[in-house]
Motif scaffolding. Sequence first.
Motif: not given
Length: 692
Positions: A263-269, A445-455, A457-466
């Motif tokens: 489907l050619q999804v967003d390349v960053d994702l 366990g998957r939720a504890a991996n993705i959501y806290p780390l994304s928060f 990482l977004n503090l230092g990323r210019r292109n935020k992980i939405r």
Amino acid sequence: MGYKLTVNCAWRATRTLWLFLLVSLSVCVCVCRAYSPQEDSAMENIVTEKKAEESHRQDSADLLIFILLLTLTILTIWLFKHRRFRFLHETGLAMIYGLLVGVVLRYGIHVPRDVSNVTMSCHVNASPATLLVNISGKFYEYTLKGEISANEVNDVQDNEMLRKVTFDPEVFFNILLPPIIFHAGYSLKRRHFFRNMGSILAYAFLGTVISCFAIGLLMYGCVMLMKQVGQLGGDFFFTDCLFFGAIVSATDPVTVLAIFNELQVDVDLYALLFGESVLNDAVAVVLSSSIVAYQPQGDNSHTFEVMAMLKSFGIFLGVFSGSFALGVATGVVTALVTKFTKLRDFQLLETALFFLMSWSTFLLAEACGFTGVVAVLFCGITQAHYTFNNLSPDSQDRTKQLFELLNFLAENFIFSYMGLTLFTFQNHVFNPMFIVGAFLAVFLGRAANIYPLSFLLNLGRRNKIRSNFQHMMMFAGLRGAMTFALSIRDTATYARQMMFSTTLLVVFFTVWICGGGTTQMLSCQHIRVGVDSDQDNSMSIAEGSERRSTKQESAWLFRIWYNFDHNYLKPILTHSGPPLTATLPPCCGPLARLLTSPQAFENECQLKDDDSDLILTDGDISLTYGDITVSTDASGAHTSGGPAYAGGATSEDLDRELTYGDHELVMRGTRLVLPMDDSEPPFTDPHHRLRM
């Protein structure tokens, strides 16, 4: 007198005849006694040969079953692709076919009982791996195949048939896993991977550790509850819970990534999900081996001890770094061999050497006590970055197609075998309470991996992980081949058998439900599709000011690495890059001329670097080719030097030319393409085309 003489002669003749008969009979008896064991031995050899032939035919039939499964899967995949049916991926389909065949083998086929089977009782303290049996003075060797429950003693033949279709776990690690892991590294899209490298490393390393301990703690609570209510039938320690957390933390979103690619999804994702899955498999393998190596001092090997924990942590770092170094070293050796030899003139030999060196990395790491998964992964990345440039065009195509084919066959074989194992494995332990707890722990366990780390990482990323990207990554945490291979490798104890049975159910659920719902999840989260993977989402226009965003993840450390790699490593290991005579100090002239290939001098004025578009606008990079120097600083400003340009182009015109779109500097017939995709159209005024 004549009569007496005749009687004496007759008597002598009769006596002689009787003596001859007695001697002949004695000889016959001796001969019969001498040859009867040989005849018995000959009969035994005939029976053994017949059994060996029957075993060979049975093995061929077992392999034929898997070949037919793969054939049926391929034909059904074609039908699904033809009908554009995306609710079930090929791996889920292979699992369904494996389940059907497993049901038939388990309940539909029964082998007649062999009357020669003998059951005898022997009192020993432990089950020996090898047993020597003395039968009438002859010793026979028997090997341990596994435990048989008391109610299955009369079904030994059926158990033997089911055991025939249950492969040795080492087959998965030494034969099926290497091409899958190597292909992941060899086909890695480095451009998007390195642009999101910081986030990928955080998810893969820190996220996997968080997931492992979160699942382990939750499962330990579940095990304690099972013990209180009397649902636990054997020993289950905290280290077992951590081991279970490690093996189910290995994600394998092959179904989701296949749909993303289609489907050619967003390349960053795509890069975040693919990069995490590639690296976290390696982390999960090393983490699980470190947990197994946890050995406190004293009689109780399951108590907490700080020194034992630190030792396990040291083992984790040592094994990972050693495997990493071994994989990179093998790739470097292959690059040097292909550079300084004429193997490219013999494409078959070149491809064969590449294949053998890549596969041997896995076996070499395992033989040295390291982890082959980590070694072969980084070997694949190194081969793609260096060795690939030295191969002939035919060998480049061959190696890509070869490992793509091996990856496809091995992956579908493993998933079909998963379905088969659900019914053919002899020692399943299904505990409803443990299964429910495992599904809940895997989700949390998957939720504890993705959501806290994304928060964070977004503090230092210019292109935020939405947030929709985070929900999609949470949903796409499928378990697959690596989780299955780690769980089936050791099923000797009650705890490991329960883990293996539960892991199968987790893999089935995530592949069928999460993999099948990928398209609907994309629509629900409003994630755009149809994105060209060769274009960067690099410019956002806000209030008339342009903000360059190709600096997303290119950290200063990577910029330093890029310059070092471009100026030194690539010229040493490949035919591309600037000659070493231009980058090394003058005192190293003889060494530079020795290590620089003639092709490098021929390509001196050509830009041949696949990674130049990664960080070209990310600060303090200067590229010099011919008489043109194009440099950038951290703010995105460009400067150039060289002779006057035709058409009256000024430095201001050059800056405007480099500000928008994909642009070309035409220099002595060589095009310098600067991929700076912005929302504005390229500047195409013919009077401002830059020419030498």
